[in-house]
Design a protein around this motif. Sequence first.
Motif, PDB file in Angstrom:
ATOM      1  N   GLN A 142      60.196  47.636  82.485  1.00 61.95           N
ATOM      2  CA  GLN A 142      59.640  47.411  81.090  1.00 61.95           C
ATOM      3  C   GLN A 142      59.422  48.640  80.567  1.00 61.95           C
ATOM      4  O   GLN A 142      59.259  49.791  81.313  1.00 61.95           O
ATOM      5  N   THR A 144      58.091  51.090  77.154  1.00 69.28           N
ATOM      6  CA  THR A 144      57.006  50.818  75.683  1.00 69.28           C
ATOM      7  C   THR A 144      57.449  51.850  75.118  1.00 69.28           C
ATOM      8  O   THR A 144      57.678  53.095  75.532  1.00 69.28           O
ATOM      9  N   THR A 153      57.297  46.760  73.484  1.00 69.67           N
ATOM     10  CA  THR A 153      57.736  47.044  74.770  1.00 69.67           C
ATOM     11  C   THR A 153      59.025  46.072  75.067  1.00 69.67           C
ATOM     12  O   THR A 153      59.272  45.022  74.912  1.00 69.67           O
ATOM     13  N   GLY A 155      61.453  44.569  77.653  1.00 72.21           N
ATOM     14  CA  GLY A 155      61.570  44.041  78.988  1.00 72.21           C
ATOM     15  C   GLY A 155      63.101  43.948  79.464  1.00 72.21           C
ATOM     16  O   GLY A 155      63.781  44.294  78.703  1.00 72.21           O
ATOM     17  N   ASP A 156      63.263  43.498  80.735  1.00 69.03           N
ATOM     18  CA  ASP A 156      64.548  43.190  81.184  1.00 69.03           C
ATOM     19  C   ASP A 156      65.469  44.464  80.851  1.00 69.03           C
ATOM     20  O   ASP A 156      66.532  44.425  80.552  1.00 69.03           O
ATOM     21  N   THR A 157      64.962  45.664  81.073  1.00 67.52           N
ATOM     22  CA  THR A 157      65.615  46.909  81.497  1.00 67.52           C
ATOM     23  C   THR A 157      66.109  47.367  82.647  1.00 67.52           C
ATOM     24  O   THR A 157      65.362  47.366  83.599  1.00 67.52           O
TER      25      THR A 157
END
Length: 190
Positions: A142, A144, A153, A155-157
């Motif tokens: 994640q 931010t 933020t 997610g799923d990066t």
Amino acid sequence: MKKTVIMETSARHVHVSRQDLDILFGAGYELTAKKDLSQPGQFACEERVEVVGPRGKFPSVSILGPVRPASQVELSASDARSIGVCAPVRESGDIVGSPGCTLVGPKGSVEIKEGVIVAKRHIHMTPADAQKYSLEDKQVVQVTVNTDERSLTFGDTVVRVHPNFALAMHVDTDESNAAGLKFDSVGEIL
């Protein structure tokens, strides 16, 4: 230690194969580098193509070089919907089973059977960066970002590690606009 990363917005673009480049621009045509990109060896080209879907088109989409093994179109989810394509979120190069479209150049057109995707948000980094941040290739994290009135933020990066990469996170225009990113925006890997 904060794990910071520069945020970069990746607008709609096309990668072309050697075969498709020859059809679109003529046999033996070579791409003309307009501007180097942040990732070493990657560049925006002078050349542009029309991207045509079932319900619409984009008349002038930039090609990114160098040529690739297969042609691929990277759009935001909003872009894909506007031309009538149900593009899946995928990592660049993962095009099997994705929808296609038509590419139109000055010398011809190509109907690609697959290759239209929404690029999955990702972070490019070198092995040294990965070691410094205690991360691994293909790890999902994640990130931010604190921007004026639009902090969020992501997610799923996906972390992508390669010796030829430069540290940067890539998001598409929908994601960039949602977070109010600017040219100097920085994210923190959580």
